[in-house]
Design a protein around this motif. Sequence first.
Motif, PDB file in Angstrom:
ATOM      1  N   GLY A  64       9.340  27.772  28.376  1.00  0.00           N
ATOM      2  CA  GLY A  64       9.431  26.662  27.427  1.00  0.00           C
ATOM      3  C   GLY A  64       9.984  27.094  26.087  1.00  0.00           C
ATOM      4  O   GLY A  64      10.783  26.390  25.471  1.00  0.00           O
ATOM      5  N   TYR A  65       9.558  28.269  25.630  1.00  0.00           N
ATOM      6  CA  TYR A  65      10.076  28.820  24.373  1.00  0.00           C
ATOM      7  C   TYR A  65      11.589  29.014  24.458  1.00  0.00           C
ATOM      8  O   TYR A  65      12.329  28.628  23.553  1.00  0.00           O
ATOM      9  N   PHE A  66      12.069  29.623  25.546  1.00  0.00           N
ATOM     10  CA  PHE A  66      13.501  29.849  25.688  1.00  0.00           C
ATOM     11  C   PHE A  66      14.265  28.541  25.865  1.00  0.00           C
ATOM     12  O   PHE A  66      15.397  28.407  25.405  1.00  0.00           O
ATOM     13  N   TRP A  67      13.665  27.571  26.511  1.00  0.00           N
ATOM     14  CA  TRP A  67      14.326  26.289  26.702  1.00  0.00           C
ATOM     15  C   TRP A  67      14.508  25.582  25.364  1.00  0.00           C
ATOM     16  O   TRP A  67      15.592  25.060  25.070  1.00  0.00           O
ATOM     17  N   VAL A  68      13.475  25.567  24.527  1.00  0.00           N
ATOM     18  CA  VAL A  68      13.574  24.934  23.209  1.00  0.00           C
ATOM     19  C   VAL A  68      14.570  25.692  22.338  1.00  0.00           C
ATOM     20  O   VAL A  68      15.409  25.084  21.661  1.00  0.00           O
ATOM     21  N   TRP A  69      14.509  27.020  22.344  1.00  0.00           N
ATOM     22  CA  TRP A  69      15.440  27.819  21.564  1.00  0.00           C
ATOM     23  C   TRP A  69      16.881  27.555  22.013  1.00  0.00           C
ATOM     24  O   TRP A  69      17.800  27.437  21.199  1.00  0.00           O
ATOM     25  N   HIS A  70      17.084  27.437  23.316  1.00  0.00           N
ATOM     26  CA  HIS A  70      18.404  27.161  23.864  1.00  0.00           C
ATOM     27  C   HIS A  70      18.915  25.795  23.388  1.00  0.00           C
ATOM     28  O   HIS A  70      20.075  25.669  22.987  1.00  0.00           O
ATOM     29  N   LYS A  71      18.060  24.769  23.425  1.00  0.00           N
ATOM     30  CA  LYS A  71      18.461  23.422  22.998  1.00  0.00           C
ATOM     31  C   LYS A  71      18.847  23.401  21.518  1.00  0.00           C
ATOM     32  O   LYS A  71      19.850  22.801  21.139  1.00  0.00           O
ATOM     33  N   VAL A  72      18.046  24.048  20.689  1.00  0.00           N
ATOM     34  CA  VAL A  72      18.338  24.090  19.255  1.00  0.00           C
ATOM     35  C   VAL A  72      19.617  24.879  18.994  1.00  0.00           C
ATOM     36  O   VAL A  72      20.497  24.435  18.239  1.00  0.00           O
ATOM     37  N   ASP A  73      19.760  26.026  19.624  1.00  0.00           N
ATOM     38  CA  ASP A  73      20.941  26.860  19.423  1.00  0.00           C
ATOM     39  C   ASP A  73      22.198  26.168  19.937  1.00  0.00           C
ATOM     40  O   ASP A  73      23.261  26.263  19.327  1.00  0.00           O
ATOM     41  N   HIS A  74      22.081  25.465  21.053  1.00  0.00           N
ATOM     42  CA  HIS A  74      23.236  24.752  21.600  1.00  0.00           C
ATOM     43  C   HIS A  74      23.654  23.608  20.682  1.00  0.00           C
ATOM     44  O   HIS A  74      24.853  23.357  20.492  1.00  0.00           O
TER      45      HIS A  74
END
Length: 107
Positions: free
Chosen positions: A52-62
């Motif tokens: 979940g942490y990586f998914w949220v970080w990915h969405k924000v970074d994208h």
Amino acid sequence: MGYLVLFLAVPLWLAFGVAYLAGSSLRTRLAFVPSPIRVLAAGLAPSAAVFGYFWVWHKVDHALYKAEYGDGDYMGPLVGLVYGSPIFVLIAIGSFMFAAYTFYRDK
């Protein structure tokens, strides 16, 4: 250095923190559920939290990448779970064992 902290230190801290919280809280709660199922839930919770942490970080970074560069080739932090999979498998195994230890401690 900041990327290394976000990529390695935060997931490690998050996994073991969630393992401790899940193991200690499921030890006393949901007593009607058999204990092996509660241990399994406590052991899988850290892996779910890290994903979940990586998914949220990915969405924000994208979103930041898309705002700056538009549509294009993008390889974000979620790809780190693929390339860094041996590290995260070790984190998952360690946090699972820590959650089980926390669950069965004092029994």
